[in-house]
Design a protein around this motif. Structure first.
Motif, PDB file in Angstrom:
ATOM      1  N   LEU A 139      -8.238  11.672   6.210  1.00  0.00           N
ATOM      2  CA  LEU A 139      -7.175  11.684   5.182  1.00  0.00           C
ATOM      3  C   LEU A 139      -7.563  10.820   3.769  1.00  0.00           C
ATOM      4  O   LEU A 139      -6.685  11.078   2.599  1.00  0.00           O
ATOM      5  CB  LEU A 139      -5.617  11.706   5.776  1.00  0.00           C
ATOM      6  N   THR A 140      -8.410   9.796   3.716  1.00  0.00           N
ATOM      7  CA  THR A 140      -7.515   8.987   2.879  1.00  0.00           C
ATOM      8  C   THR A 140      -8.644   9.072   1.385  1.00  0.00           C
ATOM      9  O   THR A 140      -8.606   8.538   0.033  1.00  0.00           O
ATOM     10  CB  THR A 140      -8.528   7.638   3.552  1.00  0.00           C
ATOM     11  N   GLU A 141      -9.391  10.487   1.643  1.00  0.00           N
ATOM     12  CA  GLU A 141     -10.447  10.357   0.317  1.00  0.00           C
ATOM     13  C   GLU A 141      -9.006  11.494  -0.179  1.00  0.00           C
ATOM     14  O   GLU A 141      -9.320  12.342  -1.215  1.00  0.00           O
ATOM     15  CB  GLU A 141     -11.031  11.090   0.532  1.00  0.00           C
ATOM     16  N   THR A 168       0.965  -1.235   0.195  1.00  0.00           N
ATOM     17  CA  THR A 168      -0.121   0.017   0.385  1.00  0.00           C
ATOM     18  C   THR A 168       1.032   1.082  -0.248  1.00  0.00           C
ATOM     19  O   THR A 168       0.614   2.116   0.413  1.00  0.00           O
ATOM     20  CB  THR A 168      -1.251  -0.369   1.206  1.00  0.00           C
ATOM     21  N   ASP A 183      -3.898   3.300   9.609  1.00  0.00           N
ATOM     22  CA  ASP A 183      -5.517   3.327   8.283  1.00  0.00           C
ATOM     23  C   ASP A 183      -6.104   3.895   8.993  1.00  0.00           C
ATOM     24  O   ASP A 183      -6.747   4.608   8.366  1.00  0.00           O
ATOM     25  CB  ASP A 183      -5.568   1.717   7.520  1.00  0.00           C
ATOM     26  N   ARG A 184      -6.564   3.444  10.310  1.00  0.00           N
ATOM     27  CA  ARG A 184      -7.829   4.081  11.308  1.00  0.00           C
ATOM     28  C   ARG A 184      -7.684   5.667  11.683  1.00  0.00           C
ATOM     29  O   ARG A 184      -8.291   5.878  11.637  1.00  0.00           O
ATOM     30  CB  ARG A 184      -7.380   2.890  12.713  1.00  0.00           C
ATOM     31  N   THR A 190      -1.707  -0.962   9.770  1.00  0.00           N
ATOM     32  CA  THR A 190      -3.661  -1.351  10.273  1.00  0.00           C
ATOM     33  C   THR A 190      -3.705   0.095  11.744  1.00  0.00           C
ATOM     34  O   THR A 190      -4.844   0.925  11.330  1.00  0.00           O
ATOM     35  CB  THR A 190      -3.790  -2.252  11.827  1.00  0.00           C
ATOM     36  N   THR A 217       0.970  10.883   8.142  1.00  0.00           N
ATOM     37  CA  THR A 217       0.631  10.847   9.093  1.00  0.00           C
ATOM     38  C   THR A 217       2.473   9.743   9.950  1.00  0.00           C
ATOM     39  O   THR A 217       2.288   9.130   8.991  1.00  0.00           O
ATOM     40  CB  THR A 217      -0.819   9.447   9.421  1.00  0.00           C
ATOM     41  N   ILE A 240      -2.610  10.378  -2.211  1.00  0.00           N
ATOM     42  CA  ILE A 240      -0.928  11.010  -2.050  1.00  0.00           C
ATOM     43  C   ILE A 240       0.293  10.988  -2.441  1.00  0.00           C
ATOM     44  O   ILE A 240      -0.378  10.670  -3.784  1.00  0.00           O
ATOM     45  CB  ILE A 240      -0.581   9.264  -1.975  1.00  0.00           C
ATOM     46  N   GLU A 257      -6.034   7.962   9.763  1.00  0.00           N
ATOM     47  CA  GLU A 257      -6.374   8.319   8.873  1.00  0.00           C
ATOM     48  C   GLU A 257      -7.867   8.108   8.151  1.00  0.00           C
ATOM     49  O   GLU A 257      -8.368   9.866   7.618  1.00  0.00           O
ATOM     50  CB  GLU A 257      -5.283   7.696   7.302  1.00  0.00           C
ATOM     51  N   ARG A 258      -8.704   7.221   8.033  1.00  0.00           N
ATOM     52  CA  ARG A 258     -10.139   6.644   7.941  1.00  0.00           C
ATOM     53  C   ARG A 258     -10.756   8.525   9.183  1.00  0.00           C
ATOM     54  O   ARG A 258     -11.431   9.182   8.501  1.00  0.00           O
ATOM     55  CB  ARG A 258     -10.427   5.683   7.817  1.00  0.00           C
TER      56      ARG A 258
END
Length: 142
Positions: free
Chosen positions: A122-124, A32, A114-115, A111, A99, A127, A117-118
């Motif tokens: 920020l996941t939208e 990723t 990801d949590r 993991t 992050t 990158i 950033e969600r």
């Protein structure tokens, strides 16, 4: 440039250091595109040590690629000392969020990253996996 290796002299406020980041390899990047690699930091003490360090690098024949001017604001998670988010404003380039998660286990780090950033939405956002030097160099060419 090809290996994304970095030797830099950093100055901020009254803090100066030399940092070496080793070359990036397939082992340093997850599927990723999370980068995990160690870096070596040498803290410089005394006034004008960064100037002396830059002079040393010049004498050794290293060529300065570019100068990145950055203003950083750091946010620490109120309940977790292993999570920070930084907002970097790069002169003439723009703003970036990064992050950072400190963990010994890369899977657990991914993991948690990801949590967080969600939770922050920020996941939208797109990158950017390039070091700041790349957009600075591109800007200098234009």
């Amino acid at each position: 440039m090809i290996t994304v290796e970095c030797l830099r002299v950093r100055q901020r406020d009254e803090f100066e250091e030399i940092t070496y980041k080793p070359a990036s390899t397939a082992a340093t990047h997850s599927a990723t595109d999370i980068i995990t690699k160690p870096e070596a930091n040498i803290i410089l003490s005394g006034p004008d040590q960064a100037t002396a360090a830059n002079t040393l690098l010049d004498v050794l024949g290293l060529v300065r690629l570019c100068r990145v001017e950055k203003t950083r604001t750091t946010f620490c998670h109120p309940n977790r000392g292993d999570v920070t988010v930084v907002i970097d404003l790069i002169t003439d380039i723009g703003a970036f969020a990064e992050t950072k998660v400190m963990a010994d286990d890369p899977t657990a780090a991914a993991t948690l990253l990801d949590r967080v950033e969600r939770q922050l939405g920020l996941t939208e956002l797109p990158i950017v996996s390039l070091p700041y030097r790349d957009p600075v160099l591109q800007h200098e060419k234009e």
